[in-house]
Design a protein around this motif. Structure first.
Motif, PDB file in Angstrom:
ATOM      1  N   GLY A  52       1.475 -11.488   1.114  1.00 35.12           N
ATOM      2  CA  GLY A  52       0.542 -12.436   0.494  1.00 35.12           C
ATOM      3  C   GLY A  52      -0.602 -12.798   1.421  1.00 35.12           C
ATOM      4  N   GLU A  53      -0.281 -12.990   2.693  1.00 31.52           N
ATOM      5  CA  GLU A  53      -1.296 -13.308   3.708  1.00 31.52           C
ATOM      6  C   GLU A  53      -2.299 -12.158   3.836  1.00 31.52           C
ATOM      7  N   TYR A  54      -1.792 -10.931   3.847  1.00 28.26           N
ATOM      8  CA  TYR A  54      -2.656  -9.750   3.928  1.00 28.26           C
ATOM      9  C   TYR A  54      -3.628  -9.721   2.746  1.00 28.26           C
ATOM     10  N   LEU A  55      -3.095  -9.944   1.537  1.00 25.73           N
ATOM     11  CA  LEU A  55      -3.935  -9.881   0.340  1.00 25.73           C
ATOM     12  C   LEU A  55      -4.974 -10.998   0.317  1.00 25.73           C
ATOM     13  N   SER A  56      -4.564 -12.219   0.678  1.00 24.45           N
ATOM     14  CA  SER A  56      -5.528 -13.327   0.649  1.00 24.45           C
ATOM     15  C   SER A  56      -6.584 -13.195   1.740  1.00 24.45           C
ATOM     16  N   SER A  57      -6.277 -12.491   2.826  1.00 19.58           N
ATOM     17  CA  SER A  57      -7.307 -12.271   3.843  1.00 19.58           C
ATOM     18  C   SER A  57      -8.333 -11.235   3.365  1.00 19.58           C
ATOM     19  N   ARG A  58      -7.902 -10.293   2.553  1.00 14.42           N
ATOM     20  CA  ARG A  58      -8.817  -9.268   2.024  1.00 14.42           C
ATOM     21  C   ARG A  58      -9.584  -9.760   0.798  1.00 14.42           C
TER      22      ARG A  58
END
Length: 171
Positions: free
Chosen positions: A30-36
């Motif tokens: 989730g963190e990866y997706l929200s950073s992108r």
């Protein structure tokens, strides 16, 4: 080490799936997706706005493609049925003539995703106006309309994986 296949990433290499498993196990998908994709929603929330959005992209890249008669969000389309968007040609008899109407339906889940994913699915469905099959020409057309198409498709699959993992499991 064997890894559990990820249903939305089944077509990707096991090495790539293993990298996704690492993110999942670390709780960082989730963190990866929200950073992108920091913007999680867009303003295209009605069928009327979706039609305008689709026709604007069509006019820019596919001026000579057939007219699209209807574009709508469809709550019946979902990942369970392996369809996030549909393009159809509905034939109707009108007097002595057979009229074909082109329609595009987009899964309602695209109302609550980052705008990049909405554009990716719209580009995908528009490409079917020229190329029916998912072949090399189809994906070249998708990339022409959205240069980051392949990354967006992969990241959408990551988002679907993340959403699937976040849903409570029923027994």
């Amino acid at each position: 080490m064997t890894i559990t296949p990820l249903k939305f990433l089944a077509g990707y290499s096991l090495v790539l799936q293993e990298q996704v498993h690492v993110l999942i196990n670390q709780g960082r998908l989730g963190e990866y997706l929200s950073s992108r994709y920091p913007i999680t929603e867009h303003s295209v929330q009605t069928d009327k706005l979706l039609y305008q959005y689709v026709t604007t992209i069509k006019q820019e890249y596919l001026k000579n493609a057939p007219v699209i008669d209807k574009v709508s969000y469809d709550s019946k389309l979902d990942v369970v049925h392996h369809a996030l968007g549909l393009h159809t040609a509905v034939s109707r008899v009108q007097g002595q003539k057979l009229k074909a109407k082109k329609e595009i339906r987009i899964a309602s889940l695209f109302k609550q995703v980052p705008p990049e994913f909405l554009k990716m699915i719209v580009v995908h469905e528009l490409a079917h106006l020229r190329e029916q099959q998912h072949n090399k020409a189809f994906y070249q057309l998708c990339q022409h309309m959205e240069p980051n198409y392949h990354q967006l498709e992969f990241d959408l699959r990551l988002l679907l994986t993340h959403q699937d993992l976040m849903q409570p499991k029923t027994i």
